[in-house]
Structures are given as C-alpha cells and as structure tokens.
Write a protein that holds these residues in place. Structure first.
Motif, PDB file in Angstrom:
ATOM      1  N   SER A  29       0.722  -1.236   0.011  1.00 27.50           N
ATOM      2  CA  SER A  29      -0.071  -0.074   0.100  1.00 27.50           C
ATOM      3  C   SER A  29       0.840   1.291   0.000  1.00 27.50           C
ATOM      4  O   SER A  29       0.456   2.171  -0.792  1.00 27.50           O
ATOM      5  CB  SER A  29      -0.986   0.033   1.136  1.00 27.50           C
ATOM      6  N   PRO A  30       1.852   1.291   0.438  1.00 20.42           N
ATOM      7  CA  PRO A  30       2.609   2.740   0.577  1.00 20.42           C
ATOM      8  C   PRO A  30       3.364   2.983  -0.757  1.00 20.42           C
ATOM      9  O   PRO A  30       3.172   3.931  -1.425  1.00 20.42           O
ATOM     10  CB  PRO A  30       3.909   2.383   1.586  1.00 20.42           C
ATOM     11  N   PHE A  31       3.686   1.878  -1.490  1.00 21.12           N
ATOM     12  CA  PHE A  31       4.017   1.989  -2.919  1.00 21.12           C
ATOM     13  C   PHE A  31       2.925   2.468  -3.839  1.00 21.12           C
ATOM     14  O   PHE A  31       3.030   3.366  -4.723  1.00 21.12           O
ATOM     15  CB  PHE A  31       4.628   0.728  -3.408  1.00 21.12           C
ATOM     16  N   ILE A  32       1.756   1.772  -3.671  1.00 21.08           N
ATOM     17  CA  ILE A  32       0.706   2.392  -4.387  1.00 21.08           C
ATOM     18  C   ILE A  32       0.297   3.520  -4.163  1.00 21.08           C
ATOM     19  O   ILE A  32      -0.314   4.490  -5.123  1.00 21.08           O
ATOM     20  CB  ILE A  32      -0.742   1.234  -4.007  1.00 21.08           C
ATOM     21  N   ASN A  33       0.149   4.042  -3.035  1.00 19.81           N
ATOM     22  CA  ASN A  33      -0.287   5.312  -2.544  1.00 19.81           C
ATOM     23  C   ASN A  33       0.813   6.428  -3.041  1.00 19.81           C
ATOM     24  O   ASN A  33       0.628   7.673  -3.461  1.00 19.81           O
ATOM     25  CB  ASN A  33      -0.244   5.606  -1.120  1.00 19.81           C
ATOM     26  N   ALA A  34       1.965   6.011  -3.278  1.00 21.84           N
ATOM     27  CA  ALA A  34       3.057   7.053  -3.919  1.00 21.84           C
ATOM     28  C   ALA A  34       2.600   7.066  -5.501  1.00 21.84           C
ATOM     29  O   ALA A  34       3.083   8.111  -5.873  1.00 21.84           O
ATOM     30  CB  ALA A  34       4.424   6.199  -3.461  1.00 21.84           C
ATOM     31  N   PHE A  35       2.406   6.111  -5.986  1.00 23.07           N
ATOM     32  CA  PHE A  35       1.854   6.313  -7.474  1.00 23.07           C
ATOM     33  C   PHE A  35       0.757   7.014  -7.584  1.00 23.07           C
ATOM     34  O   PHE A  35       0.264   7.763  -8.692  1.00 23.07           O
ATOM     35  CB  PHE A  35       1.966   5.019  -8.102  1.00 23.07           C
ATOM     36  N   TRP A  36      -0.349   6.681  -6.907  1.00 23.27           N
ATOM     37  CA  TRP A  36      -1.728   7.155  -7.175  1.00 23.27           C
ATOM     38  C   TRP A  36      -2.132   7.873  -6.001  1.00 23.27           C
ATOM     39  O   TRP A  36      -3.144   7.889  -5.142  1.00 23.27           O
ATOM     40  CB  TRP A  36      -2.839   5.884  -7.106  1.00 23.27           C
ATOM     41  N   ASN A  37      -1.488   9.030  -5.704  1.00 26.67           N
ATOM     42  CA  ASN A  37      -1.983  10.127  -4.789  1.00 26.67           C
ATOM     43  C   ASN A  37      -2.703  11.330  -5.206  1.00 26.67           C
ATOM     44  O   ASN A  37      -3.020  12.156  -4.451  1.00 26.67           O
ATOM     45  CB  ASN A  37      -0.667  10.658  -4.311  1.00 26.67           C
ATOM     46  N   LYS A  38      -3.146  11.340  -6.430  1.00 30.74           N
ATOM     47  CA  LYS A  38      -4.205  12.212  -7.260  1.00 30.74           C
ATOM     48  C   LYS A  38      -5.374  12.053  -6.601  1.00 30.74           C
ATOM     49  O   LYS A  38      -5.992  11.022  -6.423  1.00 30.74           O
ATOM     50  CB  LYS A  38      -3.968  12.204  -8.506  1.00 30.74           C
ATOM     51  N   LYS A  39      -6.041  13.261  -6.132  1.00 34.18           N
ATOM     52  CA  LYS A  39      -7.392  13.485  -5.814  1.00 34.18           C
ATOM     53  C   LYS A  39      -8.222  13.497  -6.833  1.00 34.18           C
ATOM     54  O   LYS A  39      -7.880  13.616  -8.128  1.00 34.18           O
ATOM     55  CB  LYS A  39      -7.696  14.652  -4.849  1.00 34.18           C
ATOM     56  N   ALA A  40      -9.612  13.135  -6.681  1.00 30.52           N
ATOM     57  CA  ALA A  40     -10.465  13.186  -7.785  1.00 30.52           C
ATOM     58  C   ALA A  40     -10.677  14.572  -8.257  1.00 30.52           C
ATOM     59  O   ALA A  40     -10.504  15.629  -7.755  1.00 30.52           O
ATOM     60  CB  ALA A  40     -11.730  12.671  -7.144  1.00 30.52           C
TER      61      ALA A  40
END
Length: 80
Positions: A29-40
């Motif tokens: 999850s930390p790696f996923i959040n680093a790539f997909w940190n954009k808000k809607a």
C-alpha cells in the motif's frame, strides 16, 4: 462444458481476495499510494448564489432545488 480458465480464474481471484490480500496489501500500500496520490477532479469554481451562467440560465442554488447539471427544478407549491 465450461473451459478451464472460466473455473480457475474466479477461484484464484477468490483465494487472493480472501486470504492473500490481507497479508500482501499492508506491504504494497505505501508504494501504491506513492503512485496514485492524485485526488478526484473537483470543480474549483464556486459561483455565488444567483450567479448567471454563460448561456443565460441561472445556476441552481445549493438548497436542494437543482440537479447535478445545474438545471433548476421548480418546486410544486400550492398557493392558497
């Protein structure tokens, strides 16, 4: 007759979601959040009450009288 992938893939997905994801997700999850940190995407423009839109119609006020696309719905009120 059902093909082998039509049976195996749903079973593997169920096993992953049920047993493997609770173990693997906290690690990745930390790696996923680093790539997909954009808000809607949100509408940053905040028109004031009664502000006129460019096509001449009035934008619905935020009191529950309108729809999502800004079209105003007239309330059915009886005049006594």
């Amino acid at each position: 007759m059902v093909c082998i992938p039509c049976i195996v893939i749903p079973v593997l997905l169920w096993v992953y979601k049920r047993f493997l994801e609770p173990i693997i997700y906290p690690v990745i999850s930390p790696f996923i959040n680093a790539f997909w940190n954009k808000k809607a995407v949100t509408d940053t423009s905040t028109p004031q009450k009664g502000a006129e839109k460019s096509n001449g119609t009035y934008k619905a006020e935020s009191n529950g009288e309108g729809t999502a696309n800004g079209v105003t719905i007239a309330a059915d009120k009886k005049a006594d």
